[in-house]
Design a protein around this motif. Structure first.
Motif, mmCIF file in Angstrom:
data_model
loop_
_atom_site.group_PDB
_atom_site.id
_atom_site.type_symbol
_atom_site.label_atom_id
_atom_site.label_comp_id
_atom_site.label_asym_id
_atom_site.label_seq_id
_atom_site.Cartn_x
_atom_site.Cartn_y
_atom_site.Cartn_z
ATOM 1 N N SER A 79 0.821 -1.209 0.000
ATOM 2 C CA SER A 79 0.000 0.000 0.000
ATOM 3 C C SER A 79 0.858 1.264 0.000
ATOM 4 O O SER A 79 0.564 2.222 -0.718
ATOM 5 C CB SER A 79 -0.913 0.020 1.226
ATOM 6 N N ALA A 80 1.901 1.260 0.805
ATOM 7 C CA ALA A 80 2.781 2.427 0.862
ATOM 8 C C ALA A 80 3.488 2.647 -0.469
ATOM 9 O O ALA A 80 3.662 3.794 -0.904
ATOM 10 C CB ALA A 80 3.798 2.260 1.986
ATOM 11 N N GLY A 81 3.880 1.574 -1.127
ATOM 12 C CA GLY A 81 4.527 1.707 -2.433
ATOM 13 C C GLY A 81 3.605 2.329 -3.467
ATOM 14 O O GLY A 81 4.024 3.186 -4.256
ATOM 15 N N TYR A 126 2.006 10.510 -3.003
ATOM 16 C CA TYR A 126 1.496 10.804 -1.664
ATOM 17 C C TYR A 126 2.392 10.155 -0.611
ATOM 18 O O TYR A 126 2.029 9.182 0.031
ATOM 19 C CB TYR A 126 0.051 10.301 -1.530
ATOM 20 N N GLN A 127 3.574 10.748 -0.416
ATOM 21 C CA GLN A 127 4.554 10.184 0.507
ATOM 22 C C GLN A 127 4.079 10.243 1.955
ATOM 23 O O GLN A 127 4.395 9.362 2.756
ATOM 24 C CB GLN A 127 5.900 10.912 0.379
ATOM 25 N N THR A 128 3.343 11.278 2.311
ATOM 26 C CA THR A 128 2.877 11.417 3.690
ATOM 27 C C THR A 128 1.928 10.274 4.060
ATOM 28 O O THR A 128 2.040 9.686 5.140
ATOM 29 C CB THR A 128 2.169 12.768 3.882
ATOM 30 N N ILE A 129 1.013 9.966 3.169
ATOM 31 C CA ILE A 129 0.092 8.850 3.421
ATOM 32 C C ILE A 129 0.870 7.544 3.479
ATOM 33 O O ILE A 129 0.593 6.685 4.328
ATOM 34 C CB ILE A 129 -1.011 8.811 2.345
ATOM 35 N N GLN A 167 2.436 7.172 6.833
ATOM 36 C CA GLN A 167 1.440 6.844 7.852
ATOM 37 C C GLN A 167 1.053 5.367 7.783
ATOM 38 O O GLN A 167 0.883 4.715 8.816
ATOM 39 C CB GLN A 167 0.196 7.725 7.686
ATOM 40 N N ILE A 168 0.939 4.831 6.567
ATOM 41 C CA ILE A 168 0.631 3.405 6.415
ATOM 42 C C ILE A 168 1.766 2.563 6.981
ATOM 43 O O ILE A 168 1.529 1.566 7.675
ATOM 44 C CB ILE A 168 0.372 3.069 4.927
ATOM 45 N N GLU A 169 3.011 2.957 6.702
ATOM 46 C CA GLU A 169 4.158 2.208 7.223
ATOM 47 C C GLU A 169 4.197 2.243 8.748
ATOM 48 O O GLU A 169 4.461 1.223 9.396
ATOM 49 C CB GLU A 169 5.453 2.762 6.642
ATOM 50 N N ILE A 170 3.925 3.401 9.341
ATOM 51 C CA ILE A 170 3.919 3.514 10.798
ATOM 52 C C ILE A 170 2.811 2.646 11.398
ATOM 53 O O ILE A 170 3.019 1.929 12.382
ATOM 54 C CB ILE A 170 3.764 4.985 11.241
ATOM 55 N N PHE A 171 1.615 2.685 10.784
ATOM 56 C CA PHE A 171 0.524 1.857 11.283
ATOM 57 C C PHE A 171 0.879 0.377 11.177
ATOM 58 O O PHE A 171 0.586 -0.401 12.096
ATOM 59 C CB PHE A 171 -0.766 2.143 10.501
ATOM 60 N N GLY A 172 1.514 -0.032 10.085
ATOM 61 C CA GLY A 172 1.933 -1.424 9.931
ATOM 62 C C GLY A 172 2.923 -1.842 11.002
ATOM 63 O O GLY A 172 2.817 -2.935 11.566
ATOM 64 N N LYS A 173 3.876 -0.980 11.307
ATOM 65 C CA LYS A 173 4.853 -1.291 12.352
ATOM 66 C C LYS A 173 4.188 -1.414 13.723
ATOM 67 O O LYS A 173 4.517 -2.316 14.504
ATOM 68 C CB LYS A 173 5.936 -0.211 12.382
ATOM 69 N N LEU A 174 3.260 -0.515 13.996
ATOM 70 C CA LEU A 174 2.562 -0.589 15.283
ATOM 71 C C LEU A 174 1.667 -1.829 15.360
ATOM 72 O O LEU A 174 1.550 -2.440 16.427
ATOM 73 C CB LEU A 174 1.734 0.673 15.508
ATOM 74 N N ALA A 175 1.050 -2.211 14.251
ATOM 75 C CA ALA A 175 0.211 -3.411 14.241
ATOM 76 C C ALA A 175 1.049 -4.659 14.506
ATOM 77 O O ALA A 175 0.633 -5.556 15.250
ATOM 78 C CB ALA A 175 -0.522 -3.531 12.905
#
Length: 128
Positions: free
Chosen positions: A84-86, A93-96, A99-107
């Motif tokens: 998704s981030a790619g 949309y690098q900011t989004i 955010q997806i990468e951070i959410f994935g790491k937290l999950a």
């Protein structure tokens, strides 16, 4: 599909997307997403081999199957987050994407907590 086929499809799709980016940029993004989905489904077909190998390993060492399920969930979360981030990065949309990468790491961190707690309890039992 083997690696050579995926590589050829990836390069051909990328070249096609680059051709469309100059005229109608949205077509380049659509081609990129379609190409990513083709590769994604090719990977899903290969995951069955990994799952079988993990089950075999779990049977050899008498490991709880919940841990194998957790590992598979972690693998899925990391792959979907990167996928998704790619796509978001390709669309600009690098900011989004971040955010997806951070959410994935937290999950993944949330999923790993029960495993970490079980490990700490085992260490505590050995020290007591």
């Amino acid at each position: 599909m083997n690696m050579i086929q995926i590589g050829i499809i990836g390069v051909a799709g990328t070249l096609l997307a680059v051709q469309f980016k100059s005229g109608k940029s949205e077509y380049g993004i659509y081609i990129s997403v379609a190409l990513s989905l083709v590769i994604f489904f090719a990977i899903i077909g290969r995951l069955e081999v990994i799952i079988d190998a993990l089950r075999t390993i779990a049977n050899y060492i008498n490991m709880d199957t919940a841990y194998i399920g957790t590992l598979i969930k972690m693998l899925g979360i990391t792959y979907v987050a990167e996928f998704s981030a790619g796509i978001c990065k390709d669309a600009g949309y690098q900011t989004i994407a971040l955010q997806i990468e951070i959410f994935g790491k937290l999950a993944v961190l949330v999923l790993s907590m029960p495993v970490l707690m079980a490990l700490l309890n085992t260490i505590k039992d050995f020290l007591s």
